[in-house]
Scaffold this motif. Sequence first.
Motif, PDB file in Angstrom:
ATOM      1  N   TRP A  70     -86.621 -56.066  -8.270  1.00  0.00           N
ATOM      2  CA  TRP A  70     -87.316 -56.216  -7.007  1.00  0.00           C
ATOM      3  C   TRP A  70     -87.028 -55.502  -6.039  1.00  0.00           C
ATOM      4  CZ3 TRP A  70     -85.133 -60.902  -8.951  1.00  0.00           C
ATOM      5  CH2 TRP A  70     -85.895 -61.751  -9.756  1.00  0.00           C
ATOM      6  N   GLY A  71     -86.313 -54.276  -6.217  1.00  0.00           N
ATOM      7  CA  GLY A  71     -85.800 -53.389  -5.129  1.00  0.00           C
ATOM      8  C   GLY A  71     -87.078 -52.672  -4.385  1.00  0.00           C
ATOM      9  N   ASP A  72     -88.158 -52.466  -4.995  1.00  0.00           N
ATOM     10  CA  ASP A  72     -89.024 -51.776  -4.284  1.00  0.00           C
ATOM     11  C   ASP A  72     -90.185 -52.974  -3.602  1.00  0.00           C
ATOM     12  OD1 ASP A  72     -88.121 -49.311  -4.734  1.00  0.00           O
ATOM     13  OD2 ASP A  72     -89.057 -49.273  -6.768  1.00  0.00           O
ATOM     14  N   THR A  73     -89.834 -54.171  -3.793  1.00  0.00           N
ATOM     15  CA  THR A  73     -90.647 -54.843  -2.947  1.00  0.00           C
ATOM     16  C   THR A  73     -90.243 -55.381  -1.565  1.00  0.00           C
ATOM     17  OG1 THR A  73     -89.262 -57.059  -3.401  1.00  0.00           O
ATOM     18  CG2 THR A  73     -90.896 -56.371  -5.144  1.00  0.00           C
ATOM     19  N   VAL A  74     -91.182 -55.743  -0.627  1.00  0.00           N
ATOM     20  CA  VAL A  74     -91.109 -55.721   0.664  1.00  0.00           C
ATOM     21  C   VAL A  74     -89.961 -56.791   0.912  1.00  0.00           C
ATOM     22  CG1 VAL A  74     -91.859 -56.480   2.951  1.00  0.00           C
ATOM     23  CG2 VAL A  74     -93.240 -54.740   1.357  1.00  0.00           C
ATOM     24  N   TRP A  75     -90.019 -57.966   0.196  1.00  0.00           N
ATOM     25  CA  TRP A  75     -89.005 -59.084   0.548  1.00  0.00           C
ATOM     26  C   TRP A  75     -87.508 -58.481   0.377  1.00  0.00           C
ATOM     27  CZ3 TRP A  75     -85.537 -61.126  -2.680  1.00  0.00           C
ATOM     28  CH2 TRP A  75     -85.756 -61.273  -3.883  1.00  0.00           C
ATOM     29  N   PHE A  76     -87.291 -57.899  -0.836  1.00  0.00           N
ATOM     30  CA  PHE A  76     -86.132 -57.358  -1.094  1.00  0.00           C
ATOM     31  C   PHE A  76     -85.499 -56.455  -0.140  1.00  0.00           C
ATOM     32  CE2 PHE A  76     -82.770 -54.618  -2.587  1.00  0.00           C
ATOM     33  CZ  PHE A  76     -81.724 -55.513  -3.119  1.00  0.00           C
ATOM     34  N   GLN A  77     -86.226 -55.212   0.186  1.00  0.00           N
ATOM     35  CA  GLN A  77     -85.993 -54.459   1.292  1.00  0.00           C
ATOM     36  C   GLN A  77     -85.716 -55.150   2.506  1.00  0.00           C
ATOM     37  OE1 GLN A  77     -88.877 -51.126   1.035  1.00  0.00           O
ATOM     38  NE2 GLN A  77     -88.181 -50.724  -1.224  1.00  0.00           N
ATOM     39  N   LEU A  78     -86.674 -56.061   3.117  1.00  0.00           N
ATOM     40  CA  LEU A  78     -86.281 -56.573   4.137  1.00  0.00           C
ATOM     41  C   LEU A  78     -84.970 -57.301   4.329  1.00  0.00           C
ATOM     42  CD1 LEU A  78     -87.647 -57.217   7.043  1.00  0.00           C
ATOM     43  CD2 LEU A  78     -88.673 -59.374   6.088  1.00  0.00           C
ATOM     44  N   VAL A  79     -84.559 -57.987   3.405  1.00  0.00           N
ATOM     45  CA  VAL A  79     -83.435 -58.732   3.243  1.00  0.00           C
ATOM     46  C   VAL A  79     -82.243 -57.648   3.196  1.00  0.00           C
ATOM     47  CG1 VAL A  79     -81.772 -60.477   1.857  1.00  0.00           C
ATOM     48  CG2 VAL A  79     -84.374 -61.052   2.322  1.00  0.00           C
ATOM     49  N   ALA A  80     -82.344 -56.803   2.522  1.00  0.00           N
ATOM     50  CA  ALA A  80     -81.161 -55.889   2.309  1.00  0.00           C
ATOM     51  C   ALA A  80     -81.284 -55.056   3.675  1.00  0.00           C
ATOM     52  CB  ALA A  80     -81.423 -54.962   1.116  1.00  0.00           C
ATOM     53  N   LEU A  81     -82.349 -54.816   4.190  1.00  0.00           N
ATOM     54  CA  LEU A  81     -82.137 -53.995   5.407  1.00  0.00           C
ATOM     55  C   LEU A  81     -81.430 -54.782   6.594  1.00  0.00           C
ATOM     56  CD1 LEU A  81     -82.431 -51.150   6.645  1.00  0.00           C
ATOM     57  CD2 LEU A  81     -85.056 -52.086   7.285  1.00  0.00           C
ATOM     58  N   ILE A  82     -81.785 -56.069   6.559  1.00  0.00           N
ATOM     59  CA  ILE A  82     -81.248 -56.882   7.653  1.00  0.00           C
ATOM     60  C   ILE A  82     -79.691 -56.932   7.412  1.00  0.00           C
ATOM     61  CG2 ILE A  82     -80.975 -59.217   8.447  1.00  0.00           C
ATOM     62  CD1 ILE A  82     -84.215 -59.677   8.054  1.00  0.00           C
ATOM     63  N   ALA A  83     -79.486 -56.949   6.036  1.00  0.00           N
ATOM     64  CA  ALA A  83     -77.791 -56.961   5.850  1.00  0.00           C
ATOM     65  C   ALA A  83     -77.169 -55.695   6.030  1.00  0.00           C
ATOM     66  CB  ALA A  83     -77.880 -57.387   4.404  1.00  0.00           C
ATOM     67  N   ALA A  84     -78.002 -54.532   5.667  1.00  0.00           N
ATOM     68  CA  ALA A  84     -77.435 -53.271   6.077  1.00  0.00           C
ATOM     69  C   ALA A  84     -77.395 -53.124   7.582  1.00  0.00           C
ATOM     70  CB  ALA A  84     -78.296 -52.069   5.562  1.00  0.00           C
ATOM     71  N   ALA A  85     -78.140 -53.344   8.444  1.00  0.00           N
ATOM     72  CA  ALA A  85     -77.951 -53.358   9.763  1.00  0.00           C
ATOM     73  C   ALA A  85     -76.875 -54.017  10.286  1.00  0.00           C
ATOM     74  CB  ALA A  85     -79.423 -53.523  10.572  1.00  0.00           C
ATOM     75  N   SER A  86     -77.078 -55.339   9.884  1.00  0.00           N
ATOM     76  CA  SER A  86     -75.593 -56.253  10.340  1.00  0.00           C
ATOM     77  C   SER A  86     -74.219 -55.509   9.911  1.00  0.00           C
ATOM     78  CB  SER A  86     -75.706 -57.628   9.725  1.00  0.00           C
ATOM     79  OG  SER A  86     -74.691 -58.553   9.814  1.00  0.00           O
ATOM     80  N   TYR A  87     -74.129 -54.767   8.833  1.00  0.00           N
ATOM     81  CA  TYR A  87     -72.884 -54.602   8.413  1.00  0.00           C
ATOM     82  C   TYR A  87     -72.703 -53.125   9.197  1.00  0.00           C
ATOM     83  CZ  TYR A  87     -69.184 -52.971   5.301  1.00  0.00           C
ATOM     84  OH  TYR A  87     -68.052 -52.589   5.014  1.00  0.00           O
ATOM     85  N   LEU A  88     -73.559 -52.367   9.389  1.00  0.00           N
ATOM     86  CA  LEU A  88     -73.202 -51.052  10.162  1.00  0.00           C
ATOM     87  C   LEU A  88     -73.163 -51.342  11.543  1.00  0.00           C
ATOM     88  CD1 LEU A  88     -76.029 -49.023   8.570  1.00  0.00           C
ATOM     89  CD2 LEU A  88     -73.740 -48.712   8.278  1.00  0.00           C
ATOM     90  N   TYR A  89     -73.789 -52.564  11.969  1.00  0.00           N
ATOM     91  CA  TYR A  89     -73.265 -52.892  13.567  1.00  0.00           C
ATOM     92  C   TYR A  89     -71.968 -53.264  13.724  1.00  0.00           C
ATOM     93  CZ  TYR A  89     -72.945 -54.809  18.260  1.00  0.00           C
ATOM     94  OH  TYR A  89     -72.159 -55.190  19.159  1.00  0.00           O
ATOM     95  N   GLY A  90     -71.487 -54.172  12.558  1.00  0.00           N
ATOM     96  CA  GLY A  90     -70.064 -54.460  12.693  1.00  0.00           C
ATOM     97  C   GLY A  90     -69.204 -53.343  12.532  1.00  0.00           C
ATOM     98  N   LEU A  91     -69.387 -52.472  11.673  1.00  0.00           N
ATOM     99  CA  LEU A  91     -68.643 -51.383  11.502  1.00  0.00           C
ATOM    100  C   LEU A  91     -68.379 -50.426  13.070  1.00  0.00           C
ATOM    101  CD1 LEU A  91     -69.401 -49.725   8.125  1.00  0.00           C
ATOM    102  CD2 LEU A  91     -67.237 -50.969   8.753  1.00  0.00           C
ATOM    103  N   ALA A  92     -69.571 -50.412  13.418  1.00  0.00           N
ATOM    104  CA  ALA A  92     -69.556 -49.777  14.789  1.00  0.00           C
ATOM    105  C   ALA A  92     -69.062 -50.430  15.902  1.00  0.00           C
ATOM    106  CB  ALA A  92     -71.158 -49.384  15.207  1.00  0.00           C
ATOM    107  N   ALA A  93     -69.255 -51.583  15.938  1.00  0.00           N
ATOM    108  CA  ALA A  93     -68.658 -52.577  17.228  1.00  0.00           C
ATOM    109  C   ALA A  93     -67.185 -52.564  16.766  1.00  0.00           C
ATOM    110  CB  ALA A  93     -69.304 -53.885  17.113  1.00  0.00           C
TER     111      ALA A  93
END
Length: 99
Positions: A70-93
């Motif tokens: 399902w990697g090329d579906t919108v729902w997978f990309q949305l969930v994974a992108l939210i998680a990626a943004a959260s992780y990257l923000y945590g690292l930056a903070a």
Amino acid sequence: MPMSITAFLLALALIFRVTRFVTADALAEPFRLWVERRYGEESRRAYLVSCAWCASIWASIVIVPAAYVWGDTVWFQLVALIAAASYLYGLAATNLDNH
């Protein structure tokens, strides 16, 4: 059909975030404590939920096949992108706010 690079990178970020959540996040602490109480502090299960190396294998077992299918579906990309943004923000903070 091979997995797209986008799906792979998003899956990788999702694995990072899920693993961090399970092994170190304060919100998952009650779960880790429950595992320790139920199976013992020195049990393999308690070790699993506190060891990022160990937990990442199990997160990968679930996330990689999902990304492959399902990697090329919108729902997978949305969930994974939210998680990626959260992780990257945590690292930056963690690494930038202290300087």
